[in-house]
Design an enzyme around this catalytic site. Sequence first.
Site, PDB file in Angstrom:
ATOM      1  N   SER A 113       7.381  31.616  10.174  1.00  0.00           N
ATOM      2  CA  SER A 113       6.214  31.412  11.045  1.00  0.00           C
ATOM      3  C   SER A 113       4.962  31.379  10.188  1.00  0.00           C
ATOM      4  O   SER A 113       4.905  32.011   9.128  1.00  0.00           O
ATOM      5  CB  SER A 113       6.108  32.560  12.058  1.00  0.00           C
ATOM      6  OG  SER A 113       4.885  32.503  12.762  1.00  0.00           O
ATOM      7  N   TYR A 134       5.523  41.421  13.994  1.00  0.00           N
ATOM      8  CA  TYR A 134       6.202  40.125  13.932  1.00  0.00           C
ATOM      9  C   TYR A 134       5.847  39.390  12.644  1.00  0.00           C
ATOM     10  O   TYR A 134       6.722  38.855  11.954  1.00  0.00           O
ATOM     11  CB  TYR A 134       5.806  39.288  15.147  1.00  0.00           C
ATOM     12  CG  TYR A 134       6.285  37.858  15.112  1.00  0.00           C
ATOM     13  CD1 TYR A 134       7.609  37.547  15.375  1.00  0.00           C
ATOM     14  CD2 TYR A 134       5.404  36.814  14.827  1.00  0.00           C
ATOM     15  CE1 TYR A 134       8.055  36.233  15.355  1.00  0.00           C
ATOM     16  CE2 TYR A 134       5.829  35.502  14.808  1.00  0.00           C
ATOM     17  CZ  TYR A 134       7.162  35.211  15.071  1.00  0.00           C
ATOM     18  OH  TYR A 134       7.596  33.908  15.040  1.00  0.00           O
TER      19      TYR A 134
END
Length: 263
Positions: free
Chosen positions: A158, A172
């Site tokens: 990501s 995250y």
Amino acid sequence: MLRANPIDITRGMETMAGILIVTGGSRGIGAATVDLAAKAGWDVCVNYVRDREKAESVAAGARQQGVRAITVQGDMASEGDILRLFATVDDQLGTVTGLVNNAGITGPAGKLMDLTAETVSSVMTLNVVGPFLCAREAARRMAKSRGGPGGVIVNVSSRASALGSPNEFVHYAASKGAIDSFTIGLSKELAPEGIRVNAVNPGLIETEIHDASGIPGRLERLVGGVPQARTGKAEEVAQAIVWLLSEQSSYVAGAFIPVSGGR
């Protein structure tokens, strides 16, 4: 909101005729990857954790492309489920030659001071431990030193790994930072075994993961920071993944493709 129609990169692409596992393949980026990979000639295993109906629908779409496709339920945070996933593919499809580590969660949004140990642990287990174990099982089957045919691993990271996601998802972002480091090291470790390892770093992509984050309108709020002034589609990430799986990227290893509109 501006949208784009992705170019079909599978046109003219050399058929791979390999066997591919896509974790978290029943929706979002995973489902789009299954669809494009099937069009490129991959037999596919669609892993899912809960929604069997969606997984079966994705697999049925793949079969319409003339390839074999199966579904396997399994939680990629569980080593037992991971072992069962790979054993099922061995039995029903054959030796895996492609793996897309896509399954992942953000966990609840919040600042560090409000995070619980349970949240951090669950995110790290699925987003980090899961890909490690899946890559281990894939490498055991692909490695040329063990009689394997070689293969390709693509990790779905990501842009959060570089941006940090402050005030929302530092947990995250940290998990995806681990995946980036993992990709670099594993690409060097497995290259002599005939296995290429790369990653994609999606930005603001229109998938269900944002709904699960508990932040209404998150994409709309953040899209102003995207130079291309729009969010991305799962298919646009899938095209990068399928290119990394293909022979067209045969000299690419340890690389990261940001699919983020410049964010």
